[in-house]
Design an enzyme around this catalytic site. Structure first.
Site, PDB file in Angstrom:
ATOM      1  N   ASN A  11       0.865  -1.180   0.000  1.00 28.93           N
ATOM      2  CA  ASN A  11       0.000   0.000   0.000  1.00 28.93           C
ATOM      3  C   ASN A  11       0.904   1.234   0.000  1.00 28.93           C
ATOM      4  OD1 ASN A  11      -1.997   1.908   0.273  1.00 28.93           O
ATOM      5  ND2 ASN A  11      -2.454   1.444   2.403  1.00 28.93           N
ATOM      6  N   LYS A  13       0.092   4.257  -0.456  1.00 31.32           N
ATOM      7  CA  LYS A  13      -0.559   5.447   0.104  1.00 31.32           C
ATOM      8  C   LYS A  13      -0.314   6.652  -0.823  1.00 31.32           C
ATOM      9  CE  LYS A  13      -0.138   3.318   4.602  1.00 31.32           C
ATOM     10  NZ  LYS A  13      -0.004   3.477   6.066  1.00 31.32           N
ATOM     11  N   HIS A  95      -9.478   1.148   4.890  1.00 31.57           N
ATOM     12  CA  HIS A  95      -8.209   1.381   5.571  1.00 31.57           C
ATOM     13  C   HIS A  95      -8.410   2.398   6.692  1.00 31.57           C
ATOM     14  CE1 HIS A  95      -4.033   2.568   6.290  1.00 31.57           C
ATOM     15  NE2 HIS A  95      -3.693   1.424   5.732  1.00 31.57           N
ATOM     16  N   GLU A  97      -6.828   4.899   7.599  1.00 30.15           N
ATOM     17  CA  GLU A  97      -6.661   6.306   7.231  1.00 30.15           C
ATOM     18  C   GLU A  97      -7.920   6.857   6.578  1.00 30.15           C
ATOM     19  OE1 GLU A  97      -1.957   5.357   6.872  1.00 30.15           O
ATOM     20  OE2 GLU A  97      -3.139   5.551   5.028  1.00 30.15           O
ATOM     21  N   GLU A 165      -5.421  -4.621  10.548  1.00 25.20           N
ATOM     22  CA  GLU A 165      -4.394  -3.597  10.750  1.00 25.20           C
ATOM     23  C   GLU A 165      -4.673  -2.816  12.032  1.00 25.20           C
ATOM     24  OE1 GLU A 165      -2.429  -2.301   6.766  1.00 25.20           O
ATOM     25  OE2 GLU A 165      -4.352  -1.303   6.952  1.00 25.20           O
ATOM     26  N   GLY A 171       2.584   2.638  10.642  1.00 21.53           N
ATOM     27  CA  GLY A 171       3.490   3.756  10.463  1.00 21.53           C
ATOM     28  C   GLY A 171       4.119   4.266  11.744  1.00 21.53           C
ATOM     29  N   SER A 211       3.411  -1.959  10.290  1.00 18.42           N
ATOM     30  CA  SER A 211       4.866  -1.930  10.435  1.00 18.42           C
ATOM     31  C   SER A 211       5.511  -3.286  10.151  1.00 18.42           C
ATOM     32  CB  SER A 211       5.259  -1.418  11.833  1.00 18.42           C
ATOM     33  OG  SER A 211       4.812  -0.083  12.026  1.00 18.42           O
TER      34      SER A 211
END
Length: 249
Positions: A11, A13, A95, A97, A165, A171, A211
């Protein structure tokens, strides 16, 4: 892992910002030996077409988001039909985000998953808890709520990969331990068995994201209910094929 084929997604992003960086990655990966694994690269929408052109043909390409209708007055949105038109075969939906930054609800994500599948895209359906929810022992309450919004409309799970996730590990450099990741992935599989059916639970690939890197991918891949990864930053590296091969280490 039963007979489930290992699956690794990248991904990217909102990265990279130059086409040359994509070309460089594609060249670095071209000769890598990648065995018995499905590889999918999620690229920014404006680069999906180019990524499909330069990426090796045994890797698939994903749109990082798609909407729930074909077209209309939805400024900035991308439909599954548009994704297919430029060479994407997958879409990443739900996701954290999208949930946390852009305020997408469980209901909207469920609708987007169903529509993408109806249009012929394969779907990475993401679920996961924030740190406060984990510390309050609410991980599965949150994950089950997110799963229910997806499962309510999905009739055929053949083209769905579920990505667990934990938001606190995305991150941040923090990673769920293999035992923590396995526990949640096993619970997701158990939830599917009860709320969908045993066949779907046994066949659906459940992957971990948060991560993931070369240093931890082997231990994570060794867990019985972790069928691969959705990888962020490490998927922008020349040595990403090492993670793709985590199941063979």
């Amino acid at each position: 892992m039963a007979s489930r084929r290992f699956w690794v997604g990248g991904n990217w992003k909102m990265n990279p910002v130059r086409k040359q960086a994509i070309a460089d990655l594609a060249k670095a990966w071209e000769g890598a030996v990648v065995d018995d694994v499905d590889v999918v690269i999620g690229a920014p929408s404006v680069f999906v077409d180019y990524t499909r052109q330069v990426l090796r043909k045994d890797f698939e390409v994903a749109m990082e988001n798609t909407y729930k209708v074909e077209n209309g007055a939805f400024t900035g949105e991308i439909s599954p039909q548009m994704a297919l038109e430029v060479g994407a075969t997958w879409t990443i939906l739900g996701h954290s985000e999208r949930r946390q930054i852009f305020g997408e609800s469980d209901e909207l994500i469920g609708e987007k998953v169903v529509y993408a599948l109806e249009c012929g895209l394969k779907v990475v359906a993401c679920v996961g808890e924030v740190l406060e929810e984990r510390e309050a022992n609410e991980t599965m309450t949150v994950v089950e709520r997110q799963l229910a919004a997806i499962a309510n409309g999905v009739k055929d799970w053949t083209n769905v990969v579920v990505a667990y996730e934990p938001v606190w590990a995305i991150g941040t450099g923090k990673t769920a331990s293999p035992a923590q990741a396995q526990e949640v992935c096993a619970n997701i599989r158990a939830w599917l068995a009860v709320n969908v059916n045993e066949d779907v639970a046994n066949a659906t690939r459940i992957v971990y994201g948060g991560s993931v890197k070369i240093a931890n991918c082997k231990d994570l891949a060794s867990q019985a209910d972790i069928d691969g990864f959705l990888v962020g930053g490490a998927s922008l590296m020349d040595d990403f094929p090492t993670i793709m091969n985590a199941n063979n280490m």
